[in-house]
Design a protein around this motif. Structure first.
Motif, PDB file in Angstrom:
ATOM      1  N   HIS A 166      32.779 -71.569   5.695  1.00  0.00           N
ATOM      2  CA  HIS A 166      32.836 -70.536   6.730  1.00  0.00           C
ATOM      3  C   HIS A 166      33.893 -70.865   7.785  1.00  0.00           C
ATOM      4  O   HIS A 166      34.224 -72.029   8.007  1.00  0.00           O
ATOM      5  N   ALA A 167      34.385 -69.837   8.431  1.00  0.00           N
ATOM      6  CA  ALA A 167      35.285 -70.046   9.568  1.00  0.00           C
ATOM      7  C   ALA A 167      34.467 -70.512  10.767  1.00  0.00           C
ATOM      8  O   ALA A 167      33.379 -70.002  11.029  1.00  0.00           O
ATOM      9  N   CYS A 168      34.989 -71.476  11.480  1.00  0.00           N
ATOM     10  CA  CYS A 168      34.312 -72.010  12.664  1.00  0.00           C
ATOM     11  C   CYS A 168      35.083 -71.592  13.907  1.00  0.00           C
ATOM     12  O   CYS A 168      36.241 -71.978  14.086  1.00  0.00           O
ATOM     13  N   SER A 169      34.449 -70.813  14.755  1.00  0.00           N
ATOM     14  CA  SER A 169      35.094 -70.388  15.997  1.00  0.00           C
ATOM     15  C   SER A 169      35.084 -71.539  17.005  1.00  0.00           C
ATOM     16  O   SER A 169      34.314 -72.500  16.878  1.00  0.00           O
ATOM     17  N   VAL A 170      35.923 -71.416  18.011  1.00  0.00           N
ATOM     18  CA  VAL A 170      35.921 -72.405  19.092  1.00  0.00           C
ATOM     19  C   VAL A 170      34.556 -72.428  19.773  1.00  0.00           C
ATOM     20  O   VAL A 170      34.045 -73.487  20.154  1.00  0.00           O
ATOM     21  N   PRO A 305      40.274 -75.648  11.650  1.00  0.00           N
ATOM     22  CA  PRO A 305      41.620 -75.759  11.076  1.00  0.00           C
ATOM     23  C   PRO A 305      42.533 -76.584  11.973  1.00  0.00           C
ATOM     24  O   PRO A 305      42.258 -76.786  13.169  1.00  0.00           O
ATOM     25  N   ASN A 306      43.634 -77.057  11.401  1.00  0.00           N
ATOM     26  CA  ASN A 306      44.511 -77.965  12.133  1.00  0.00           C
ATOM     27  C   ASN A 306      45.076 -77.330  13.398  1.00  0.00           C
ATOM     28  O   ASN A 306      45.221 -78.001  14.424  1.00  0.00           O
ATOM     29  N   GLU A 307      45.380 -76.039  13.339  1.00  0.00           N
ATOM     30  CA  GLU A 307      45.932 -75.374  14.529  1.00  0.00           C
ATOM     31  C   GLU A 307      44.915 -75.377  15.664  1.00  0.00           C
ATOM     32  O   GLU A 307      45.278 -75.587  16.837  1.00  0.00           O
ATOM     33  N   SER A 311      45.161 -77.233  19.436  1.00  0.00           N
ATOM     34  CA  SER A 311      45.049 -76.489  20.692  1.00  0.00           C
ATOM     35  C   SER A 311      43.747 -76.772  21.449  1.00  0.00           C
ATOM     36  O   SER A 311      43.715 -76.668  22.678  1.00  0.00           O
ATOM     37  N   HIS A 312      42.681 -77.117  20.747  1.00  0.00           N
ATOM     38  CA  HIS A 312      41.376 -77.251  21.392  1.00  0.00           C
ATOM     39  C   HIS A 312      40.688 -78.601  21.165  1.00  0.00           C
ATOM     40  O   HIS A 312      39.620 -78.835  21.737  1.00  0.00           O
ATOM     41  N   GLY A 313      41.290 -79.459  20.347  1.00  0.00           N
ATOM     42  CA  GLY A 313      40.635 -80.719  20.005  1.00  0.00           C
ATOM     43  C   GLY A 313      40.304 -81.583  21.203  1.00  0.00           C
ATOM     44  O   GLY A 313      39.175 -82.090  21.340  1.00  0.00           O
TER      45      GLY A 313
END
Length: 397
Positions: A166-170, A305-307, A311-313
């Motif tokens: 699944h896609a994981c949102s911020v 994802p890496n992007e 940006s948020h890591g």
């Protein structure tokens, strides 16, 4: 490094236990009279279990509406109660997780004491962190990886379980970070590790540690020849060799860090979201004792994802540190950031093993996402340099 007599004796005992656990996993004639297989769960048994203490409650109908067999056998039951059961708020559905049929599947559960870990979690720890983990109605384990868990149905409670692909949102990533901080702060450096939580063993003393490490070594050797491994840049391929040559030094360093309770398998597919935006975790089978940043690195570097990591890591990391502080735990953020970078290696090992040997149903897209995020994180955190510090100095201080 000279091994102490106590350490040598402990390792010999663990080695002997591995042999016994393997034999028990493959033994077909074990006499276990208590329910421990999916077929042992019946309407009558569920009615007695869930209706106990509720005068007049009767389970009128029960049917399996979903299920699959794999590493464990899983069934979702729809339940129909009489008026007394409905008035008492007895659950309209439950989820049962039970012993797998195949001995090769029981092998992993037995060698790593996975069933024991999860059953002990629901019996001892879940009530203390009930906001981030589902409730169990029954949790029992037996020799050779045999067990039975009956727990509340997440979706019936309005919770949304995630799968690894699944896609994981911020927003969801942040909610999981909050849940991990809450879990870790609860037992940070707890004296209970010498008492009722002694079953949560440190990495170097985990059940099945030698058997498990062999699988990682094999996965590392095979990964460069796979499609994903061959696509990695040369710097990552060199780092893999360096990691394989120095993993024991890193493991010894990790053993010196402040311990807490770890979920142990905190990937996206073991998380869920609630309508209020909070999150929780399930599948507590591979819990152990270690530093909390391990769970954080394991989650973030496989879920997003890496992007998003770029940006948020750091913001998600800072949110975790703030969550620890809310729970009464203070750490040095600069030192923690370096340790976090080093712990990326643990998710890398999990990724390689899952990709080489199969990922228990995890979809290919989750493997590709993880490989890209991990490659970026390993470079950005200069993990090769962090390993070098450990080799030279024995620490990152």
């Amino acid at each position: 490094m000279t091994m102490s007599i106590d350490t040598a004796l402990a390792e010999s005992a663990l080695d002997a236990l591995e042999v016994a656990d393997m034999a028990l996993a493959h033994a077909e004639g074990l006499k276990i009279e208590a329910p421990h297989r999916a077929a042992d769960v019946t309407r009558e048994w569920l009615g007695d279990l869930l209706g106990a203490g509720v005068p007049g409650a009767k389970l009128e109908h029960a049917e399996i509406v979903d299920g699959h067999d794999g590493m464990t056998d899983r069934r979702r039951w729809k339940l129909t109660w009489n008026d007394a059961g409905l008035a008492a708020g007895l659950p309209p559905s439950v989820f049962a997780k039970a012993t797998p049929h195949g001995p090769y599947l029981r092998e992993t559960l037995a060698m790593l004491h996975m069933a024991e870990n999860e059953m002990r979690f629901y019996s001892q720890l879940q009530p203390e962190i009930s906001t981030i983990a589902p409730k169990a109605f029954h949790a029992a384990f037996y020799p050779g990886g045999r067990f039975l868990l009956v727990m509340e149905d997440l979706e019936a409670k309005g919770l949304t379980p995630y799968w690894a692909h699944h896609a994981c949102s911020v927003e969801h990533a942040g909610a999981v970070v909050d849940a991990l901080a809450h879990l870790h702060a609860t037992c940070w450096n707890s004296d209970r590790f010498a008492g009722d939580l002694a079953w949560l063993r440190p990495r170097l003393q985990k059940f099945g540690r030698k058997w498990h490490r062999k699988s990682y070594i094999e996965a590392r050797s095979k990964y460069p020849e796979t499609e994903l491994g061959a696509a990695q840049p040369e710097a990552i391929r060199k780092l893999l060799k360096y990691w394989s040559e120095n993993d024991e030094a890193v493991y010894r360093y990790w053993a010196t860090l402040t311990p807490t309770v770890l979920h142990g398998d905190s990937h996206l597919g073991n998380t869920y979201s609630a309508p209020d935006g909070t999150a929780g975790l399930f599948d507590w089978q591979v819990m152990f004792r270690g530093h909390g940043l391990r769970d954080l690195a394991y989650f973030l570097n496989s879920a997003i994802p890496n992007e998003m990591r770029q940006s948020h890591g750091r913001g998600l990391f800072d949110r975790y540190i703030a969550g620890l502080e809310t729970g009464g735990v203070t750490v040095d953020p600069d030192r923690a950031w370096r340790d976090y970078g080093l712990f990326i290696l643990d998710q890398w090992d999990a990724h390689m093993k899952g990709y080489v040997f199969g990922g228990y149903g995890h979809m290919p897209e989750s493997r590709v996402r993880s490989s890209q995020t991990l490659a970026g994180a390993l470079v950005d955190h200069d993990v090769a340099g962090l390993i070098s510090q450990i080799v030279r100095n024995g620490s990152l201080a």
